[in-house]
Design an enzyme around this catalytic site. Structure first.
Site, short mmCIF file in Angstrom:
data_model
loop_
_atom_site.label_atom_id
_atom_site.label_comp_id
_atom_site.label_asym_id
_atom_site.label_seq_id
_atom_site.Cartn_x
_atom_site.Cartn_y
_atom_site.Cartn_z
N HIS A 130 -1.60 5.94 6.32
CA HIS A 130 -2.56 5.72 7.42
C HIS A 130 -2.87 4.23 7.57
O HIS A 130 -2.96 3.71 8.66
CB HIS A 130 -3.85 6.49 7.16
CG HIS A 130 -3.66 7.95 7.01
ND1 HIS A 130 -3.50 8.78 8.09
CD2 HIS A 130 -3.58 8.73 5.92
CE1 HIS A 130 -3.35 10.02 7.66
NE2 HIS A 130 -3.39 10.02 6.35
N ASP A 184 -8.14 -3.37 0.01
CA ASP A 184 -8.91 -2.43 -0.78
C ASP A 184 -10.19 -2.17 -0.01
O ASP A 184 -10.85 -3.10 0.46
CB ASP A 184 -9.21 -2.99 -2.18
CG ASP A 184 -9.52 -1.85 -3.15
OD1 ASP A 184 -8.75 -0.88 -3.18
OD2 ASP A 184 -10.53 -1.92 -3.87
N ASN A 242 -0.56 4.00 1.18
CA ASN A 242 -1.34 4.83 2.10
C ASN A 242 -0.74 4.71 3.52
O ASN A 242 -0.85 3.66 4.16
CB ASN A 242 -2.79 4.35 2.06
CG ASN A 242 -3.71 5.17 2.92
OD1 ASN A 242 -3.32 5.59 4.01
ND2 ASN A 242 -4.92 5.39 2.45
N HIS A 266 -13.81 -1.76 10.10
CA HIS A 266 -13.72 -2.67 8.97
C HIS A 266 -12.30 -3.26 8.85
O HIS A 266 -12.12 -4.46 8.76
CB HIS A 266 -14.09 -1.91 7.69
CG HIS A 266 -13.49 -0.52 7.64
ND1 HIS A 266 -13.89 0.47 8.52
CD2 HIS A 266 -12.51 0.02 6.89
CE1 HIS A 266 -13.17 1.55 8.29
NE2 HIS A 266 -12.33 1.31 7.30
N THR A 320 0.85 -1.19 0.00
CA THR A 320 0.00 0.00 0.00
C THR A 320 0.88 1.24 0.00
O THR A 320 1.98 1.21 0.56
CB THR A 320 -0.95 0.02 1.22
OG1 THR A 320 -1.63 1.28 1.26
CG2 THR A 320 -0.20 -0.15 2.54
N PHE A 348 -8.43 9.07 8.72
CA PHE A 348 -8.20 9.61 7.37
C PHE A 348 -9.44 9.39 6.52
O PHE A 348 -10.43 8.81 6.97
CB PHE A 348 -6.97 8.96 6.73
CG PHE A 348 -7.13 7.49 6.41
CD1 PHE A 348 -7.00 6.53 7.40
CD2 PHE A 348 -7.41 7.06 5.12
CE1 PHE A 348 -7.15 5.18 7.11
CE2 PHE A 348 -7.56 5.71 4.81
CZ PHE A 348 -7.43 4.77 5.82
N GLY A 349 -9.35 9.84 5.27
CA GLY A 349 -10.39 9.56 4.28
C GLY A 349 -11.77 10.04 4.74
O GLY A 349 -11.95 11.22 5.10
N TYR A 350 -12.72 9.14 4.75
CA TYR A 350 -14.10 9.49 5.09
C TYR A 350 -14.37 9.43 6.60
O TYR A 350 -15.51 9.65 7.02
CB TYR A 350 -15.07 8.54 4.36
CG TYR A 350 -15.02 8.66 2.85
CD1 TYR A 350 -15.79 9.62 2.19
CD2 TYR A 350 -14.20 7.84 2.08
CE1 TYR A 350 -15.74 9.74 0.80
CE2 TYR A 350 -14.15 7.95 0.69
CZ TYR A 350 -14.92 8.91 0.06
OH TYR A 350 -14.88 9.04 -1.31
P1 ITT Z 1 -3.62 1.89 -1.52
O1 ITT Z 1 -4.38 1.45 -2.73
O2 ITT Z 1 -2.21 2.32 -1.82
O3 ITT Z 1 -3.66 0.88 -0.41
P2 ITT Z 1 -5.72 3.92 -1.27
O4 ITT Z 1 -5.83 5.13 -0.40
O5 ITT Z 1 -5.87 4.10 -2.75
O6 ITT Z 1 -4.34 3.21 -0.90
P3 ITT Z 1 -8.17 2.29 -1.18
O7 ITT Z 1 -8.32 2.30 -2.65
O8 ITT Z 1 -8.36 0.99 -0.47
O9 ITT Z 1 -6.74 2.84 -0.74
O10 ITT Z 1 -9.12 3.31 -0.45
C1 ITT Z 1 -10.11 4.01 -1.08
C2 ITT Z 1 -10.45 5.25 -0.33
O11 ITT Z 1 -11.34 4.89 0.73
C3 ITT Z 1 -9.29 5.97 0.34
O12 ITT Z 1 -8.71 6.89 -0.53
C4 ITT Z 1 -10.00 6.69 1.48
O13 ITT Z 1 -10.57 7.88 1.02
C5 ITT Z 1 -11.10 5.71 1.83
N1 ITT Z 1 -10.75 4.87 2.98
C6 ITT Z 1 -10.07 3.69 2.98
N2 ITT Z 1 -9.96 3.21 4.22
C7 ITT Z 1 -10.57 4.10 5.03
C8 ITT Z 1 -10.78 4.20 6.42
O14 ITT Z 1 -10.33 3.28 7.25
N3 ITT Z 1 -11.46 5.25 6.88
C9 ITT Z 1 -11.92 6.22 6.06
N4 ITT Z 1 -11.74 6.22 4.75
C10 ITT Z 1 -11.08 5.17 4.22
#
Ligand code: ITT
Length: 201
Positions: free
Chosen positions: A11, A70, A9, A181, A7, A153-155
């Site tokens: 976080h 993912d 990412n 999750h 990954t 992070f993210g959402y």
């Molecule tokens: P990698 O593919 O390099 O692992 P990514 O950030 O692209 O990193 P994903 O495609 O799995 O990872 O994630 C899709 C999006 O979902 C990510 O950009 C975040 O915005 C969100 N996301 C994933 N995990 C999350 C979490 O635990 N809490 C909140 N948002 C999350």
């Protein structure tokens, strides 16, 4: 047993490292230096396809076990969107903030009881010799009206947990890992790893 974290990412890396830090015999490693990120494509139709694709890429590049996840956010009133497109919801290079803003705008007129959503995290462990395992973890909640909290992070800032009256971004990393999750998928993966380390010695 060395495992490459497939990954880019940071976080996710923190959450995975925290959860798996006490599994005897498991050494987690990041693929390369941050200036030279892995090229991880997501071309599949499901989270499982994408997790496997990322883990296979890293396993074949390094010759080691590789672990990828993912994750998608599935919103009830949007027929499951953004789902597998969660990272690119507001465009290819969208920031977390832009994705959250788009989702909140789309749900502006959606009432409380129709704001249900869940995160799904599919994690894949792949060896270059062809051994593959996938597990899934889910977390149910609702989409908040506005962002709250600055952890995670993210959402996370807009993912509200009704039984705690807090968003995921108001939980510490340890608290998030206990219920999330990713934490649930990691719990299952930990069982797999404990079995494998016994077998592999
Ligand atoms: P990698 O593919 O390099 O692992 P990514 O950030 O692209 O990193 P994903 O495609 O799995 O990872 O994630 C899709 C999006 O979902 C990510 O950009 C975040 O915005 C969100 N996301 C994933 N995990 C999350 C979490 O635990 N809490 C909140 N948002 C999350």
């Amino acid at each position: 047993m060395k495992i490459i974290l497939a990954t880019n990412n940071r976080h996710k890396i923190e959450e995975i490292r925290e959860f798996l830090k006490e599994v005897p015999g498991v050494i987690l490693s990041e693929a390369k230096d941050p200036n030279d990120p892995l090229e991880l494509k997501e071309e599949g139709a499901t989270l499982r396809d994408n997790a496997l694709q990322k883990a296979r890429t890293a396993a074949h590049q390094t010759g080691e076990w590789a672990l990828a996840d993912d994750t998608g956010l599935f919103v009830e009133s949007l027929d499951g969107r953004p789902g597998i497109f969660s990272s690119r919801y507001a465009g290819e290079q969208a920031t977390y903030e832009e994705n959250r803003f788009k989702l909140l705008s789309e749900l502006r007129d959606v009432p409380e009881e129709k704001r249900g959503a869940y995160f799904s995290c599919v994690m894949a462990l792949v060896h270059p010799d062809g051994r593959e395992v996938t597990v899934e973890g889910r977390l149910l909640g609702r989409i908040a009206r506005e962002p709250k909290g600055n952890q995670g992070f993210g959402y996370d800032p807009i993912f509200w947990l009704p039984d705690r009256d807090r968003t995921l971004a108001e939980l510490s990393l340890e608290e998030k890992n206990k219920i999330s999750h990713r934490g649930k998928a990691l719990y299952k993966m930990k069982g797999v790893l404990e079995g494998l380390t016994k077998l592999e010695g």
